[in-house]
Design an enzyme around this catalytic site. Structure first.
Site, short mmCIF file in Angstrom:
data_model
loop_
_atom_site.label_atom_id
_atom_site.label_comp_id
_atom_site.label_asym_id
_atom_site.label_seq_id
_atom_site.Cartn_x
_atom_site.Cartn_y
_atom_site.Cartn_z
CB SER A 121 -0.88 0.00 1.26
OG SER A 121 -1.50 1.25 1.48
CE1 TYR B 217 -4.17 -2.59 5.32
CE2 TYR B 217 -3.36 -0.39 4.80
CZ TYR B 217 -3.89 -1.60 4.40
OH TYR B 217 -4.13 -1.82 3.07
#
Length: 270
Positions: A142, A155
């Site tokens: 990401s 995350y």
């Protein structure tokens, strides 16, 4: 990488980016796509969609945190359906929370699926790819794997770790003709992001766009694939002016009305 006549395995294929990648691979002529996720019902629906495009689809319901089950399933799948040429590790979960209010079970879930899930699947498949001297592995990280995001600490940590894992494997597996790449999408409209607070001023993209960028990049040797102009701008800003970028993140981060805990969770010292 030529897709015709090849077999791909996509994790997290029941929805979002994983589903879009499976669709795009089928559109581009992949002969066979193995779909992995926990929800059998959703997988069967995606398998029907893939079959309608003329590509063979195999639904493989699996919990990637269950190492023994994954090992058995991969061994049987390789035996029944032949070599897997492309692995796309897309399965993941995100829980958004200010760090001081994070809950340990949710942290453990993110670490278990986002990290150990990728490690487990890659370990079992890479050994078989190495025996064939052929393979391509794509690990979906990401933009948060480059730039830590407030309210997404765990995350971000897992996505940073995926980039390190990918970089290490790239060198280690190259003698076996296995290419390893990281895909770094920014905010993408999926079921997962619908349940999170948005960062102000950040434009979103569709899973289909992410999938298209990935498949179009498979013929290249890029170690990392950034998706979207904002991703390129953010990475450049982090390299040239990290202090300014951090200030921007504070301005755009979701606001929380929760107050920090006045007492520590543990009163005992360790």
């Amino acid at each position: 990488m030529k897709l015709q006549g090849k077999t791909a395995l996509v994790t997290g294929a029941s929805r979002g980016i994983g589903r879009a990648i499976a669709h795009e691979l089928a559109k581009q002529g992949m002969q066979k796509v193995i779909l992995v996720a926990r929800s059998q019902d959703r997988l069967l629906m995606v398998a029907e969609e893939i079959e309608a495009m003329g590509t063979e689809a195999i639904a493989l319901p699996l919990d990637l945190t269950q190492t023994v089950d994954v090992n058995i399933a991969i061994a049987n799948t390789w035996k029944q359906h032949g070599p897997i040429h492309l692995l796309v590790n897309c399965a993941g979960v995100a829980h958004q929370s200010p760090f001081l209010q994070t809950k340990l079970p949710k942290v453990q879930e993110e670490l278990s699926l986002n990290l150990m899930g990728i490690y487990t699947m890659t370990h079992f498949l890479a050994r078989r790819m190495a025996s064939k001297k052929e393979g391509r592995i794509v690990n979906v990280s990401s933009l948060m794997g480059k730039i830590g995001a407030p309210t997404m600490a765990t995350y971000s940590a897992t996505k940073f770790a995926i980039l390190g894992f990918t970089q290490a494997l790239r060198s280690e597996l190259s003698p076996y003709n296995i290419k390893v790449t990281a895909l770094l999408p920014s905010l993408t409209e999926t079921d997962m992001t619908h349940n999170t607070q948005r960062f102000r001023g950040v434009a979103s993209m569709t899973p289909e766009k992410v999938a298209k960028v990935l498949v179009d990049s498979l013929g290249k040797e890029s170690p990392e694939i950034l998706v979207g102009w904002q991703s390129h701008l953010a990475v450049l800003g982090n390299r040239l002016a990290p202090g300014i970028l951090e200030w921007c993140l504070k301005l755009t981060a979701p606001k929380s009305d929760k107050q920090p805990m006045k007492k520590p969770i543990f009163s005992r010292s360790f």
